[in-house]
Design a protein around this motif. Structure first.
Motif, short mmCIF file in Angstrom:
data_model
loop_
_atom_site.label_atom_id
_atom_site.label_comp_id
_atom_site.label_asym_id
_atom_site.label_seq_id
_atom_site.Cartn_x
_atom_site.Cartn_y
_atom_site.Cartn_z
N VAL A 26 4.46 -0.21 -16.11
CA VAL A 26 4.15 0.01 -17.52
C VAL A 26 2.73 0.54 -17.68
N GLN A 27 1.86 0.24 -16.73
CA GLN A 27 0.50 0.78 -16.77
C GLN A 27 0.52 2.29 -16.69
N ALA A 28 1.46 2.83 -15.89
CA ALA A 28 1.58 4.28 -15.79
C ALA A 28 2.08 4.88 -17.09
N LEU A 59 6.42 -3.21 -22.21
CA LEU A 59 5.65 -4.33 -22.77
C LEU A 59 6.59 -5.38 -23.35
N GLN A 60 7.72 -4.90 -23.91
CA GLN A 60 8.68 -5.84 -24.49
C GLN A 60 9.29 -6.72 -23.40
N LYS A 61 9.47 -6.15 -22.18
CA LYS A 61 9.98 -6.95 -21.06
C LYS A 61 9.00 -8.06 -20.70
N LEU A 62 7.70 -7.76 -20.83
CA LEU A 62 6.68 -8.76 -20.50
C LEU A 62 6.42 -9.73 -21.66
N ASN A 63 6.93 -9.36 -22.84
CA ASN A 63 6.69 -10.17 -24.04
C ASN A 63 7.37 -11.54 -23.90
N PRO A 116 -5.58 -6.92 -20.04
CA PRO A 116 -5.62 -7.93 -18.97
C PRO A 116 -4.31 -8.71 -18.86
N GLU A 117 -3.45 -8.63 -19.92
CA GLU A 117 -2.19 -9.39 -19.92
C GLU A 117 -1.16 -8.80 -18.96
N ILE A 118 -1.30 -7.49 -18.67
CA ILE A 118 -0.28 -6.83 -17.85
C ILE A 118 -0.56 -7.09 -16.38
N PRO A 119 0.47 -7.54 -15.61
CA PRO A 119 0.26 -7.78 -14.18
C PRO A 119 -0.18 -6.50 -13.47
N LYS A 120 -1.00 -6.65 -12.46
CA LYS A 120 -1.51 -5.47 -11.72
C LYS A 120 -0.36 -4.68 -11.09
N ASN A 121 -0.54 -3.35 -11.03
CA ASN A 121 0.42 -2.43 -10.41
C ASN A 121 1.80 -2.43 -11.07
N LEU A 178 2.57 5.05 -8.25
CA LEU A 178 1.35 5.60 -7.67
C LEU A 178 0.27 5.71 -8.76
N ILE A 179 0.66 6.29 -9.90
CA ILE A 179 -0.29 6.43 -11.01
C ILE A 179 -0.79 5.06 -11.45
N ALA A 180 0.16 4.12 -11.54
CA ALA A 180 -0.20 2.77 -11.97
C ALA A 180 -1.22 2.17 -11.01
N ARG A 181 -0.99 2.38 -9.69
CA ARG A 181 -1.89 1.78 -8.71
C ARG A 181 -3.29 2.38 -8.81
N ILE A 182 -3.34 3.71 -9.02
CA ILE A 182 -4.65 4.37 -9.08
C ILE A 182 -5.42 3.93 -10.32
N LEU A 183 -4.72 3.88 -11.46
CA LEU A 183 -5.42 3.62 -12.71
C LEU A 183 -5.40 2.15 -13.13
N SER A 184 -4.79 1.35 -12.26
CA SER A 184 -4.66 -0.07 -12.58
C SER A 184 -5.96 -0.74 -13.03
#
Lengths: 203, 174
Positions: free
Chosen positions: A88-90, A118-122, A80-85, A66-72
């Motif tokens: 990890v954004q939260a 972030l390491q998972k997305l690396n 910009p590298e991190i996929p939306k929602n 929820l936090i990720a979606r609001i602050l995405s």
């Protein structure tokens, strides 16, 4: 680069110690620093376990999503590298807010959780920092804090007339340093992006 | 007031997490303990990185390198109108949190808590995080050894912070 910095610290301290006649102090510093490093890590276990436990609840209940979606949109500007929602954004949001509020020992577990995300997305080389990690750590090393609690506490303990008058200068300083750091790291990422291996390019 | 807010904030946040979790039918106790298990592993994982960094910083400080630098830079700093006492703090604040607090307390004790030099030092102390500690803990926790731009950006931000702290303090406290 970190290899050279590390080498520089150790070599220069030994050379200087011989000139300064402080080699004994340097020797003792080795022993005490090792002990200190371990006691810091061990001291972290409790608080780390506590916050990671709570974070697990927040993740399982969907609160972090929820936090990720609001602050995405906001986080997307910086990362910009991190996929939306992505959750990890939260984690990043929680880390930055905990730091800003001066909750240092809550900020570390959030930050480490964010680093794991972030390491998972690396991509491919998991020993090399990703672009997003560089930005994230630039924000963390700038240490944006709305109230410089430690400095105020020391001033107050020495009976300063007005210990809180450092707040506004400190905020101005820390925010300008943060902005300069972000501009710098974004520029470096643009000029020298993380190298992608040949296999990945083919994919 | 400020300390009350930051003290009350955490327990309230914890309640919120637990209530939200329970509403979403999460078994809160079990989930908590599962997550908490990782705490030990992560803390132990960062030990080698922390040892490497703290030994290097500890040796550097013990060798007297910082005093030597301060002595060399003194004429230059005086020429610029910067108090030479601030240099050790400017260097140490990126390297060691406890070291920086110690140096700050020393500056405050010698100059007095209301002196503009002390105030400038306070701004320097409050406006930055211990860059090398943060880098080693965060990168260490996921086993990254090539820090790339994080090092140079961290150092540039620290340098910029020192210069801005001097300028802002000159306007605010002198």
């Amino acid at each position: 680069m970190i290899n050279y910095i590390w080498l520089f610290f150790i070599l220069s301290s030994v050379v200087i110690a011989f000139f300064n006649n402080t080699i004994q102090d340097v020797f003792h510093a080795i022993l005490s620093s090792c002990e200190q490093a371990v006691s810091i890590s061990i001291g972290l276990i409790g608080i780390m376990a506590f916050w990671l436990g709570l974070m697990k609840i927040a993740h399982a209940s969907g609160l972090m999503n929820l936090i990720a979606r609001i602050l995405s949109p906001l986080i997307h500007l910086l990362f910009p590298e991190i996929p939306k929602n992505n959750p990890v954004q939260a984690d990043i949001t929680m880390n930055i807010s905990a730091n800003a509020l001066g909750l240092g020992n809550a900020a570390t577990p959030f930050g480490i959780k964010a680093m794991e995300g972030l390491q998972k997305l690396n991509t491919h080389d998991k020993k090399t920092a990703s672009d997003a990690m560089c930005t994230f750590l630039t924000i963390n090393t700038a240490g944006v804090q709305l109230i410089p609690v430690t400095a105020i506490a020391i001033l107050a303990s020495l009976n300063a007339d007005n210990p809180t008058d450092i707040i506004i200068p400190t905020i101005i300083t820390t925010l300008s340093a943060l902005i300069i750091g972000i501009i710098f790291v974004k520029g470096l990422i643009k000029i020298f992006p993380k190298k992608v291996s040949r296999e990945e390019k083919i994919q | 007031m400020i300390s009350f807010i930051s003290v009350a904030f955490i327990p309230l946040l914890i309640c919120f997490f637990l209530i939200y979790g329970t509403c979403k039918r999460v078994p809160v106790y079990e989930t908590f303990t599962q997550g908490a298990k990782e705490g030990f592993e992560i803390s132990v994982r960062i030990i080698p990185y922390l040892v490497a960094m703290m030994v290097a910083v500890g040796m550097f400080r013990a060798s007297g390198a910082i005093d030597l630098l301060a002595k060399w830079a003194n004429p230059f700093l005086t020429w610029l109108g910067i108090p030479a006492d601030l240099l050790p703090l400017a260097i140490v604040r990126s390297l060691s949190g406890s070291g920086a607090r110690g140096i700050f307390a020393e500056i405050a004790a010698t100059h007095g808590a209301d002196n503009p030099i002390t105030k400038t030092a306070a701004v320097m102390l409050g406006s930055s995080e211990t860059t090398f500690y943060v880098l080693s803990v965060y990168f260490g926790s996921v086993g990254i050894t090539k820090f790339r731009h994080a090092v140079s950006a961290g150092i540039i931000a620290d340098l910029a912070g020192i210069i801005i702290a001097l300028i802002v303090s000159k306007i605010a406290f002198y």
